[in-house]
Scaffold this active site. Structure first.
Site, PDB file in Angstrom:
ATOM      1  N   ARG A 130       0.745  -1.365   0.060  1.00 34.04           N
ATOM      2  CA  ARG A 130       0.056   0.055   0.071  1.00 34.04           C
ATOM      3  C   ARG A 130       0.748   1.346  -0.083  1.00 34.04           C
ATOM      4  O   ARG A 130       0.548   2.324  -0.523  1.00 34.04           O
ATOM      5  CB  ARG A 130      -0.861   0.056   1.303  1.00 34.04           C
ATOM      6  CG  ARG A 130      -1.992   1.156   1.177  1.00 34.04           C
ATOM      7  CD  ARG A 130      -2.899   0.851   2.364  1.00 34.04           C
ATOM      8  NE  ARG A 130      -3.830   1.893   2.377  1.00 34.04           N
ATOM      9  CZ  ARG A 130      -4.251   2.811   3.529  1.00 34.04           C
ATOM     10  NH1 ARG A 130      -3.582   2.318   4.587  1.00 34.04           N
ATOM     11  NH2 ARG A 130      -5.087   3.739   3.416  1.00 34.04           N
ATOM     12  N   HIS A 134      -5.103  -6.402  -2.142  1.00 37.06           N
ATOM     13  CA  HIS A 134      -6.324  -6.206  -0.990  1.00 37.06           C
ATOM     14  C   HIS A 134      -6.250  -7.715  -0.421  1.00 37.06           C
ATOM     15  O   HIS A 134      -6.766  -7.899   0.441  1.00 37.06           O
ATOM     16  CB  HIS A 134      -7.496  -5.815  -1.632  1.00 37.06           C
ATOM     17  CG  HIS A 134      -7.621  -4.397  -1.835  1.00 37.06           C
ATOM     18  ND1 HIS A 134      -8.841  -3.828  -2.143  1.00 37.06           N
ATOM     19  CD2 HIS A 134      -6.797  -3.374  -1.508  1.00 37.06           C
ATOM     20  CE1 HIS A 134      -8.693  -2.409  -2.426  1.00 37.06           C
ATOM     21  NE2 HIS A 134      -7.144  -2.150  -1.966  1.00 37.06           N
ATOM     22  N   ASN A 143      -3.783   8.927   3.565  1.00 37.91           N
ATOM     23  CA  ASN A 143      -2.525   8.529   4.042  1.00 37.91           C
ATOM     24  C   ASN A 143      -2.537   8.204   5.687  1.00 37.91           C
ATOM     25  O   ASN A 143      -1.394   7.877   6.172  1.00 37.91           O
ATOM     26  CB  ASN A 143      -1.351   9.371   3.407  1.00 37.91           C
ATOM     27  CG  ASN A 143      -1.181   9.130   2.115  1.00 37.91           C
ATOM     28  OD1 ASN A 143      -1.887   8.186   1.389  1.00 37.91           O
ATOM     29  ND2 ASN A 143      -0.589   9.894   1.529  1.00 37.91           N
ATOM     30  N   GLY A 196       4.331  10.455  -8.795  1.00 41.04           N
ATOM     31  CA  GLY A 196       5.160   9.120  -9.227  1.00 41.04           C
ATOM     32  C   GLY A 196       5.841   8.639  -8.160  1.00 41.04           C
ATOM     33  O   GLY A 196       5.855   9.078  -7.044  1.00 41.04           O
ATOM     34  N   HIS A 212       0.353   4.245  -2.755  1.00 44.60           N
ATOM     35  CA  HIS A 212       0.074   5.564  -2.478  1.00 44.60           C
ATOM     36  C   HIS A 212       1.265   6.423  -2.966  1.00 44.60           C
ATOM     37  O   HIS A 212       1.149   7.695  -2.998  1.00 44.60           O
ATOM     38  CB  HIS A 212      -0.219   5.691  -1.112  1.00 44.60           C
ATOM     39  CG  HIS A 212      -1.429   5.236  -0.531  1.00 44.60           C
ATOM     40  ND1 HIS A 212      -2.443   6.322  -0.118  1.00 44.60           N
ATOM     41  CD2 HIS A 212      -2.245   4.200  -0.883  1.00 44.60           C
ATOM     42  CE1 HIS A 212      -3.638   5.415   0.002  1.00 44.60           C
ATOM     43  NE2 HIS A 212      -3.568   4.303  -0.480  1.00 44.60           N
ATOM     44  N   ASP A 213       2.398   6.032  -2.954  1.00 46.88           N
ATOM     45  CA  ASP A 213       3.551   7.188  -3.327  1.00 46.88           C
ATOM     46  C   ASP A 213       3.746   7.004  -4.761  1.00 46.88           C
ATOM     47  O   ASP A 213       3.760   8.165  -5.402  1.00 46.88           O
ATOM     48  CB  ASP A 213       5.099   6.256  -2.930  1.00 46.88           C
ATOM     49  CG  ASP A 213       6.340   7.139  -3.242  1.00 46.88           C
ATOM     50  OD1 ASP A 213       6.012   8.265  -3.085  1.00 46.88           O
ATOM     51  OD2 ASP A 213       7.130   6.629  -3.965  1.00 46.88           O
ATOM     52  N   PRO A 236      -7.796   6.738  -5.735  1.00 48.93           N
ATOM     53  CA  PRO A 236      -9.237   6.340  -5.782  1.00 48.93           C
ATOM     54  C   PRO A 236      -9.852   6.126  -4.564  1.00 48.93           C
ATOM     55  O   PRO A 236      -8.881   5.284  -3.820  1.00 48.93           O
ATOM     56  CB  PRO A 236      -9.453   5.149  -6.930  1.00 48.93           C
ATOM     57  CG  PRO A 236      -7.960   4.806  -6.781  1.00 48.93           C
ATOM     58  CD  PRO A 236      -6.941   5.866  -6.524  1.00 48.93           C
ATOM     59  N   SER A 269       8.019  10.899  -2.190  1.00 52.09           N
ATOM     60  CA  SER A 269       7.444  12.039  -1.540  1.00 52.09           C
ATOM     61  C   SER A 269       6.494  11.823  -0.525  1.00 52.09           C
ATOM     62  O   SER A 269       6.249  12.475   0.519  1.00 52.09           O
ATOM     63  CB  SER A 269       6.693  12.643  -2.678  1.00 52.09           C
ATOM     64  OG  SER A 269       5.629  12.144  -3.301  1.00 52.09           O
ATOM     65  N   ASP A 307      -2.583 -14.525  -2.910  1.00 48.30           N
ATOM     66  CA  ASP A 307      -2.935 -15.053  -4.182  1.00 48.30           C
ATOM     67  C   ASP A 307      -4.109 -14.758  -4.825  1.00 48.30           C
ATOM     68  O   ASP A 307      -4.847 -13.607  -4.221  1.00 48.30           O
ATOM     69  CB  ASP A 307      -3.025 -16.826  -3.585  1.00 48.30           C
ATOM     70  CG  ASP A 307      -4.133 -16.841  -2.497  1.00 48.30           C
ATOM     71  OD1 ASP A 307      -4.725 -15.769  -2.239  1.00 48.30           O
ATOM     72  OD2 ASP A 307      -3.997 -18.086  -1.962  1.00 48.30           O
ATOM     73  N   ASP A 353       8.571   8.537  -6.371  1.00 47.94           N
ATOM     74  CA  ASP A 353       9.649   9.369  -5.646  1.00 47.94           C
ATOM     75  C   ASP A 353       9.742   9.507  -4.306  1.00 47.94           C
ATOM     76  O   ASP A 353      10.544  10.560  -3.816  1.00 47.94           O
ATOM     77  CB  ASP A 353       9.233  10.963  -6.466  1.00 47.94           C
ATOM     78  CG  ASP A 353       8.167  11.700  -6.045  1.00 47.94           C
ATOM     79  OD1 ASP A 353       7.351  11.061  -5.153  1.00 47.94           O
ATOM     80  OD2 ASP A 353       8.125  12.862  -6.206  1.00 47.94           O
TER      81      ASP A 353
END
Length: 336
Positions: free
Chosen positions: A67, A194, A96, A77, A71-72, A164, A81, A260, A79
């Site tokens: 995750r 997930h 986040n 991109g 999220h990064d 999203p 951040s 899986d 990076d």
């Protein structure tokens, strides 16, 4: 003889041009980018040691690190951040606030810095750690590309428009992924993360009691699952305790969370916890892909390929960005 010399000269010219063209790709991602850059130390083995030690104590780091990379990469991109600490950085954005794994990346950074300071980017550490987490979670091992540089910008307002939400529609989610160069199959595969994830009751509680303000539960959810989740997430509460309860996103009752395709089979049985998960199996644009993955024998390979593709989103390479000394801050202000 003159024609031979001309031919040789033309060949040399072409080779020079090819060399120049090849030189343009020196900043691109590649497998084994750090090989030979840290003496005899193996950067990826160092990171693997950190991640494995944490996994032994807490297997939930698998979902956390997957995750974290998602999220990064989806905001500015891949990076790193998301790692920056500041009052208005990406870390502070609502999507986040439940991200975990930052301390693992910090530990990995400290470990590699002892062998080769100022060489390995935090962005690459996220990608390597996520790959190791996938492997430890049973998803197979894929070759991770490295060579990323760290970004200089981290703003909370960039997060909500890039990630999203759990109730996003399939077309909305597809648009977000397409904007990052990922297709429908990539999207469905990456949602497979997930399979080892969890969700707080507050995220999906509306599906149990008041779906889309109807005053009724979501009719697409399997009734047995709905009853089970209602016991875990009761409607009436005077505290936030039950709101913070978590449930597995893969509701296979016969196995522990494992990376899986069981998650997809559960979706085909209307046993998705999040609305966006269940919609994958219901929407005509994605249903066939979910069915295919649910019956596939090579999910680990497919998932790994999708992770590699995601890991190349809008990367900084060459002389772009920087190599941070500490992952939580840029080397020089300002970062915004």
């Amino acid at each position: 003889m003159k024609k031979v010399k001309q031919a040789v000269a033309l060949l040399i010219l072409r080779l020079c041009l090819l060399a120049n063209i090849a030189g343009l790709s020196h900043g691109a991602l590649q497998v084994g980018f750090y090989r030979g850059k840290c003496g005899i130390a193996d950067v990826e083995m160092i990171v693997a040691g950190v991640v494995t030690a944490r996994f032994i104590r807490d297997p939930t780091v698998v979902a956390a690190l997957i995750r974290l990379q998602f999220h990064d990469c989806f905001v500015n991109g891949c990076d790193a951040s998301i790692l920056i600490d500041a009052t208005n950085s990406e870390k502070t954005a609502i999507p986040n606030l439940t991200i975990r794994g930052y301390d693992i990346i910090d530990e990995a950074k400290a470990a590699v810095e002892r062998f080769c300071p100022g060489v390995v980017s935090c962005a690459d550490l996220i990608a390597i750690a996520a790959r190791d987490a996938v492997f430890l979670g049973g998803g197979g091992r894929y070759e991770v590309e490295t060579g990323r540089r760290d970004g200089l910008v981290s703003l909370a307002q960039n997060v909500s428009i890039s990630i999203p939400g759990p109730s996003a529609s399939i077309p909305q989610t597809m648009a977000v992924f397409a904007n990052k160069g990922l297709n429908l199959t990539d999207m469905v595969l990456l949602m497979g993360g997930h399979s080892v994830g969890v969700a707080h009751c507050s995220i999906f509680k509306d599906r149990l009691y008041n779906f889309r303000s109807t005053g009724r539960p979501d009719p697409t959810m399997d009734s047995f699952l709905a009853n089970k989740l209602r016991a875990r997430c009761p409607l009436d509460t005077t505290t936030t305790t039950t709101e913070n309860n978590t449930v597995d996103l893969d509701q296979n009752p016969f196995q522990i969370p494992f990376l899986d395709n069981s998650y997809y089979r559960q979706l085909m049985l209307n046993r998705g916890v999040l609305e966006i998960d269940q919609e994958l199996a219901l929407h005509p644009l994605t249903r066939a892909t979910v069915m295919s993955i649910a019956n596939a024998l090579d999910f680990p390979i497919q998932f790994g390929a999708a992770m590699v593709k995601m890991g190349a989103i809008e990367v900084l390479t060459g002389m772009q960005g920087e190599i941070r000394r500490f992952c939580t801050a840029t080397n020089w202000p300002p970062f915004t």
